[in-house]
Design a protein around this motif. Structure first.
Motif, mmCIF file in Angstrom:
data_model
loop_
_atom_site.group_PDB
_atom_site.id
_atom_site.type_symbol
_atom_site.label_atom_id
_atom_site.label_comp_id
_atom_site.label_asym_id
_atom_site.label_seq_id
_atom_site.Cartn_x
_atom_site.Cartn_y
_atom_site.Cartn_z
ATOM 1 N N LYS A 132 0.454 11.730 0.731
ATOM 2 C CA LYS A 132 1.553 12.053 1.640
ATOM 3 C C LYS A 132 2.891 12.110 0.892
ATOM 4 O O LYS A 132 3.721 12.996 1.121
ATOM 5 C CB LYS A 132 1.606 10.995 2.750
ATOM 6 N N LYS A 148 0.845 -1.198 0.000
ATOM 7 C CA LYS A 148 0.000 0.000 0.000
ATOM 8 C C LYS A 148 0.874 1.239 0.000
ATOM 9 O O LYS A 148 1.929 1.270 0.636
ATOM 10 C CB LYS A 148 -0.891 -0.001 1.235
ATOM 11 N N VAL A 149 0.399 2.273 -0.739
ATOM 12 C CA VAL A 149 1.174 3.508 -0.777
ATOM 13 C C VAL A 149 0.246 4.711 -0.584
ATOM 14 O O VAL A 149 -0.847 4.758 -1.152
ATOM 15 C CB VAL A 149 1.993 3.604 -2.086
ATOM 16 N N ASN A 150 0.686 5.640 0.237
ATOM 17 C CA ASN A 150 -0.076 6.854 0.489
ATOM 18 C C ASN A 150 0.411 7.935 -0.472
ATOM 19 O O ASN A 150 1.387 8.648 -0.202
ATOM 20 C CB ASN A 150 0.145 7.273 1.949
ATOM 21 N N THR A 151 -0.262 8.052 -1.619
ATOM 22 C CA THR A 151 0.238 8.955 -2.659
ATOM 23 C C THR A 151 0.152 10.417 -2.253
ATOM 24 O O THR A 151 1.026 11.207 -2.603
ATOM 25 C CB THR A 151 -0.530 8.759 -3.990
ATOM 26 N N THR A 207 5.583 6.366 3.727
ATOM 27 C CA THR A 207 4.448 6.405 2.808
ATOM 28 C C THR A 207 4.121 5.056 2.179
ATOM 29 O O THR A 207 3.025 4.856 1.684
ATOM 30 C CB THR A 207 4.703 7.419 1.667
ATOM 31 N N GLN A 256 3.707 1.018 2.579
ATOM 32 C CA GLN A 256 3.545 -0.061 3.547
ATOM 33 C C GLN A 256 3.875 -1.377 2.868
ATOM 34 O O GLN A 256 3.128 -1.857 2.006
ATOM 35 C CB GLN A 256 2.097 -0.080 4.029
#
Lengths: 77, 719
Positions: free
Chosen positions: B143, B138-141, B264, B266
């Motif tokens: 952030k 998973k990636v928090n784009t 950012t 996971q």
């Protein structure tokens, strides 16, 4: 002087170690750019069928290295 | 944006590490609207294409070669460094789309942070969203975008996921023309001093670009001599150790962006044993690896050697039919013969390679796409390096056993220039399919059909030794070239072995199309010209000599009461003798006599320069057999076709009366054809692949000299 560090070349198959530094500046420039840094976890996977080419994993990234490249990476094992 | 800028097509560059899926994205965006160019001076492909943004604006997209850093260690990377070091470079973009593999983001951001310091409008396309999802990454784009200060889009160039979002972001990037506000890497004291000095004296606009000039001034292509001297004076004055600064800067950058990635992205639980590991346990296994490689090469060989013969025969017979039809329809005139014998023969000679090129590149690109080629390099790097080549060269050499033309074209993926050049120079020694007809005739002529040790056919053994001679010549030439060629490029391997994945068919078809069209339109031009020149030299003679030859043949035919066909054959033989080609062959007789050849063989050597297989055809004309009997593939199956061999057996030297085709002469000819560069198509392809006439001409010269020397030695050993 005695050699105090082992290099990637001396790792046995399936043996892991952390990279300490890369001796040759040119190879250091290349390998660091590819993400092989001091602290990177290196796992020796296998040697090539003919001769001294090494298949390693560096933080999960698969790399093929020549003998002199594997020799230039000092490890903590 | 100024008014002037607004009117021209904006330029966008795709930048990223090798294996980031950059080229797949390029193909997805541009489709067939792309063309391949060369960066001036080096033969590294740069692809450019066009596509439309949602608002209708057209943009030009450049697919720069894959690179890890602006501190280059290969020809590919040097191009990227050169483009970004020089804002007036024609490839310098208005904005950058940086492609990174989201599953290895912690290794893919170095170059991005370097471009951030050049303050170019840039957006980060996180590629391989499909693979990330599959492994649970998973990636928090949002952030990531905030921390890096650039727009971030999660895409998949394989499934096309989020492509429209990417296009909208590109549109926004061009409209706002937003330059990153702050730099990423703080220059250290010495770097600051140097950068400042360079900005004052050499006119660089940006501190980091000034630093790049300090690192790269020795080799950057577009610097004036004066600037180069200024830069060299500044760096040596400040005792600037380029390599040390490169490494320190790289490490500092990693220290800065690694925490950003960790905050950012996971990751799933650490590196499980994946499918790729299980496949590699077999494919790169000490014993299975080479065996499987051998089987795959056998398949490729079979495909280009055997399967391609069906479309090749079709192309040749279609052209023969067309040529005959036109000859019957059009009036007898030299212009008709130019069309049928010169141009159509030339075109046929070009198109006949298309099936081989298409099949070879389909298979090689397939292996490249799935990730197998990197394993080939891993397995054979050391063996091939002994002969001055690299791991990939083995594929070119083996393909050369079918045909040197596609084999040499396949050398383009060899990264090191010296290794690639040696591969190109030695591949034509490998016995290709065009040599086989020549070998068949000559071996059948002089080697008795008997058994050795009760099992081995002597003819077969001779054939096998011709193959061995080709391999020996290729490897030993490679070994010698390795010793004598100088290079400032340091050779290294340090190659990433990508994860195995399904091929992307669009990439495959585009590569096949690109290789075929490059051959037909670029190398093809040269082949056509050579073919027309050779036709003309065999069709015209000085003054009225051709008409005199015809008249002489007619008179003789009348005296000997020959049939109309036999008369035609006699005319053809006399005319070829009287033509420029005939004169050249005769003029060369003193040169080739030490090899045991007469002038007729001289003519055949000259006319078969364009393609070796013409040898038999020319001899058939000279021995007044007509073209039909030239094709003697197997005398045992078809006795009538053995006429040429019979005729050759009877041939005698005019002055001494001794037979021409003795064992010594035939073996000498075999060696000559094994070693000589008798192939215009190969020369044309070498010219295209090396970017100048220098290498093909040198190659032609040394191969011909070697062939002459080898043939001379063999002739004198056996006479």
């Amino acid at each position: 002087m005695l050699r105090r560090y082992r290099t990637v070349e001396s790792l046995k198959a399936r043996e892991c170690a952390r990279a300490l530094r890369i001796e040759d500046p040119f190879l250091a420039s290349r390998l660091t750019a590819m993400g092989l840094l001091p602290g990177t976890l290196i796992e020796m996977i296998r040697r090539a069928p003919f001769g001294h080419t090494y298949y390693i994993k560096a933080d999960g990234v698969r790399l093929a290295l020549r003998k002199e490249e594997a020799q230039s990476i000092l490890v903590d094992a | 944006m100024t008014a002037m800028q607004a009117t021209r097509t904006p330029k966008i560059a795709l930048v990223g590490n090798p294996n980031s899926g950059k080229s797949t994205l390029f193909n997805l965006l541009t489709g067939l609207r792309q063309k391949t160019g060369n960066f001036p001076g080096v033969t590294v492909d740069i692809k450019t294409g066009r596509f439309r943004l949602p608002d209708g604006q057209e943009v030009e997209l450049t697919d720069l070669p894959g690179a890890y850093s602006l501190y280059p260690t290969s020809a590919d990377e040097r191009i990227v460094a050169a483009v970004f070091s020089n804002p007036s470079d024609p490839h310098h973009p208005d904005a950058v789309v940086y492609v990174a593999d989201v599953t290895h983001l912690e290794k893919h951001l170095l170059l991005l942070t370097q471009l951030l310091d050049l303050r170019l409008p840039i957006l980060l396309a996180l590629n391989m969203a499909d693979a990330a999802e599959a492994i649970g990454l998973k990636v928090n784009t949002a952030k990531l975008a905030e921390k890096l200060g650039v727009p971030v889009v999660l895409i998949s160039s394989r499934t096309g996921e989020n492509l429209s979002k990417l296009l909208l972001e590109i549109e926004k990037l061009l409209q706002e023309h937003r330059h990153p506000s702050e730099g990423f890497y703080p220059l250290d004291e010495q770097e600051k001093n140097i950068s400042e000095a360079i900005r004052l004296n050499a006119g660089a606009d940006n501190p980091y670009r000034a630093l790049l000039l300090a690192h790269h001034h020795a080799w950057l292509p577009d610097l004036s001599e004066q600037t180069r001297q200024t830069l060299s004076a500044i760096t040596s004055d400040k005792q600037f150790n380029s390599l040390k600064h490169q490494v320190d800067e790289t490490l500092e950058r990693y220290d800065r962006f690694t925490p950003i990635v960790q905050a950012t992205v996971q990751h799933p639980p650490r590196f499980p044993s994946t499918t790729t590991d299980r496949i590699d346990a077999i494919l790169t296994h000490r014993w299975f690896g080479p065996v499987i490689f051998g089987l795959i090469m056998l398949l490729i060989f079979q495909a280009i050697y055997d399967w391609s013969s069906i479309p090749m025969d079709f192309i040749e017979s279609s052209f023969a039919w067309l040529s005959n039809t036109l000859r019957a329809l059009l009036p007898e005139h030299w212009a008709t013969r130019l069309l049928t014998d010169g141009i159509l023969t030339g075109l046929s000679g070009i198109l006949v390679f298309v099936p081989q090129i298409a099949i070879l590149f389909f298979l090689i690109t397939l292996l490249e796409e799935v990730g197998y080629m990197a394993r080939v390099v891993f397995m054979f790097d050391q063996s091939m390096r002994r002969f001055g080549m690299g791991g990939r060269s083995i594929v070119s050499l083996i393909s050369g056993g079918a045909c040197a033309v596609p084999a040499i074209m396949s050398s383009r993926t060899i990264g090191n220039w010296k290794e690639r050049l040696i591969t190109i120079l030695v591949t034509p020694f490998i016995t290709c399919s065009a040599r086989i007809p020549v070998y068949v005739i000559l071996i059948g002529l002089v080697v008795p059909a008997q058994k050795v040790l009760g099992v081995f056919s002597l003819q077969g053994l001779t054939f096998a030794s011709m193959y061995a001679l080709g391999v020996f010549a290729a490897l030993s030439t490679g070994y010698i070239l390795k010793k004598i060629m100088r290079t400032r490029e340091r050779s290294y391997l340090a190659l990433e072995l990508p994860v195995y994945r399904m091929p992307h068919w669009r990439n495959l078809w585009l590569t096949v199309w690109e290789k075929v069209s490059a051959f037909v339109f670029e190398a093809g031009r040269i082949i056509l010209i050579i073919s027309i020149v050779l036709w003309a030299s065999a069709s015209f003679g000085p003054g009225s000599s051709m008409d005199e030859a015809k008249a002489r043949a007619r008179t003789e035919a009348a005296v000997r009461r020959l049939s109309p066909e036999e008369t035609e054959s006699l005319i053809a033989a006399y005319q070829l003798e009287a033509s420029y080609a005939g004169r050249i062959g005769k003029a060369f007789e003193p040169v080739i006599r030490p090899l045991g050849y007469d002038w007729k063989i001289g003519i055949a050597l000259f006319t078969s320069f364009a393609a070796r297989e013409v040898f038999a055809g020319t001899l058939a004309v000279l021995y007044q057999l007509g073209d039909a009997e030239a094709d003697i593939t197997d005398a045992a199956e078809n006795p009538t076709k053995a006429t040429l061999r019979q005729r050759m057996r009877d041939e005698k030297f005019i002055d001494t009366g001794k037979p021409v085709y003795t064992l010594a002469t035939a073996l000498s000819l075999l060696v000559f054809y094994a070693l000589a560069m008798q192939c215009a198509s190969t020369l044309a392809v070498v010219r295209r692949e090396t970017g100048s006439w220098k290498w093909p001409l040198l190659q032609f010269a040394f191969m011909t000299l070697l062939a002459y020397a080898g043939a001379w030695v063999v002739y004198n050993l056996f006479i």
